[in-house]
Design a protein around this motif. Structure first.
Motif, mmCIF file in Angstrom:
data_model
loop_
_atom_site.group_PDB
_atom_site.id
_atom_site.type_symbol
_atom_site.label_atom_id
_atom_site.label_comp_id
_atom_site.label_asym_id
_atom_site.label_seq_id
_atom_site.Cartn_x
_atom_site.Cartn_y
_atom_site.Cartn_z
ATOM 1 N N GLY A 93 46.195 74.002 87.291
ATOM 2 C CA GLY A 93 47.168 72.833 86.871
ATOM 3 C C GLY A 93 47.659 72.190 88.047
ATOM 4 O O GLY A 93 47.923 72.914 89.261
ATOM 5 N N ALA A 94 48.195 71.334 88.100
ATOM 6 C CA ALA A 94 48.863 70.259 88.992
ATOM 7 C C ALA A 94 49.424 69.188 88.413
ATOM 8 O O ALA A 94 49.239 68.935 86.967
ATOM 9 N N PHE A 108 50.381 59.832 85.311
ATOM 10 C CA PHE A 108 50.482 60.378 83.782
ATOM 11 C C PHE A 108 49.122 61.021 83.582
ATOM 12 O O PHE A 108 48.889 62.199 83.030
ATOM 13 N N ALA A 109 47.948 60.109 83.707
ATOM 14 C CA ALA A 109 46.660 60.620 83.386
ATOM 15 C C ALA A 109 46.267 61.704 84.375
ATOM 16 O O ALA A 109 45.542 62.701 83.839
ATOM 17 N N ARG A 113 45.117 65.628 82.697
ATOM 18 C CA ARG A 113 43.556 65.804 83.167
ATOM 19 C C ARG A 113 43.937 67.252 83.639
ATOM 20 O O ARG A 113 42.994 68.193 83.561
ATOM 21 N N ALA A 114 44.665 67.236 84.793
ATOM 22 C CA ALA A 114 44.937 68.643 85.457
ATOM 23 C C ALA A 114 45.337 69.697 84.478
ATOM 24 O O ALA A 114 45.138 71.000 84.937
ATOM 25 N N SER A 160 51.508 67.360 78.580
ATOM 26 C CA SER A 160 50.573 68.262 78.522
ATOM 27 C C SER A 160 50.697 69.697 78.280
ATOM 28 O O SER A 160 49.842 70.480 77.613
ATOM 29 N N LYS A 161 51.864 70.090 78.424
ATOM 30 C CA LYS A 161 52.087 71.618 78.267
ATOM 31 C C LYS A 161 52.324 71.845 76.807
ATOM 32 O O LYS A 161 51.871 72.949 76.123
#
Length: 262
Positions: A93-94, A108-109, A113-114, A160-161
């Motif tokens: 992840g990043a 943000f995108a 994605r990452a 994301s998380k």
């Protein structure tokens, strides 16, 4: 007997930090580790460290965990080399931090994605092999997916998380008929190369986070990996859909004085 003896473990993001720690620990427990990272030379060094310790590891090519073709090649290499897949540890992840009113949409995108697409892609492409092995998936969430923060502007990371935690529960539901277990490990503040460059930097408000963590210290990658190892192993054979928080108790307490009266 070692806890992962003979099991094939796909681990993404093995160049450093929690991914390298996971590769080393899983291999020490008998797993045949197939690592991968865009930081290819560092991932190869992880492979060499495993070999020197007497373990078995493969790092066939640079892995872009957000690219479908790259992930497919990674999965196929594992199956070709070792005959199947027993464990998927979707660690890569990043993140790009930023406030909702100032962060560019591109950042943000990038973060979604990452941190989210990378998990879905790995699960999607490894799934048929996990069906055959009745395998185990471990994803990496975060306390950022559970609570907001007054100290860190992180809308993308929180989104994301939180999504990874939800995705893991759905993977558990869809995997149950095939004997696939899916669980998430959610770290709090962990001392890694990445966190030292932002959240633990000298000028960041979270630098003093240990003062507010009940166990009184910042976590290490191995704190997270020990939890992930448990979830991946047969010791957790009756556990699926769980989110195991590894944060020294940070998310369980309200803000308050760092040194309460006895």
């Amino acid at each position: 007997m070692k806890r992962l003896e003979g099991k094939v473990a796909l681990i993404s993001g093995t160049a450093r930090g929690q991914g390298r720690a996971a590769a080393l620990r899983f291999a020490a427990e008998g797993a045949l580790v197939v690592g991968g990272d865009l930081l290819y030379e560092q991932a190869l060094e992880t492979q060499r460290l495993i070999g020197r310790a007497g373990g078995v590891a493969l790092t066939a090519a640079p892995l872009d965990a957000t690219d479908e073709n790259s992930v497919r090649a990674w999965v196929e290499e594992a199956v070709s080399a070792f005959g199947g897949i027993d464990i998927l540890y979707a660690n890569a992840g990043a993140v790009r931090f930023g406030a909702v009113d100032t962060q560019p949409y591109a950042d943000f995108a990038f973060t979604l994605r990452a941190e989210l697409d990378s998990v879905w892609l790995a699960a999607h492409l490894a799934w048929p092999h996990l069906e055959r092995s009745h395998g185990s998936i471990v994803t990496v969430g975060s306390t950022a997916g559970l609570t907001g923060s007054l100290s860190n502007r992180r809308t993308a990371h929180s989104a994301s998380k939180g999504a990874v935690i939800a995705l893991t529960r759905q993977l558990a539901a869809e995997g149950a008929p095939f004997g696939i277990r899916a669980n998430c490990v959610s770290p709090g503040m962990i001392d890694t190369e990445g966190s030292r460059g932002d959240l633990l930097a000298e000028d960041h408000p979270l630098r003093a986070a240990a003062d507010h963590i009940p166990l009184g210290r910042i976590g290490s990658p191995y704190d997270v990996v020990r939890a992930a190892l448990f979830l991946a192993s047969d010791d957790a054979a009756y556990i699926t859909g769980h989110n195991l928080v590894v944060d020294g108790g940070w998310s369980t307490v309200l803000p308050g004085p760092p040194n309460p009266l006895p």
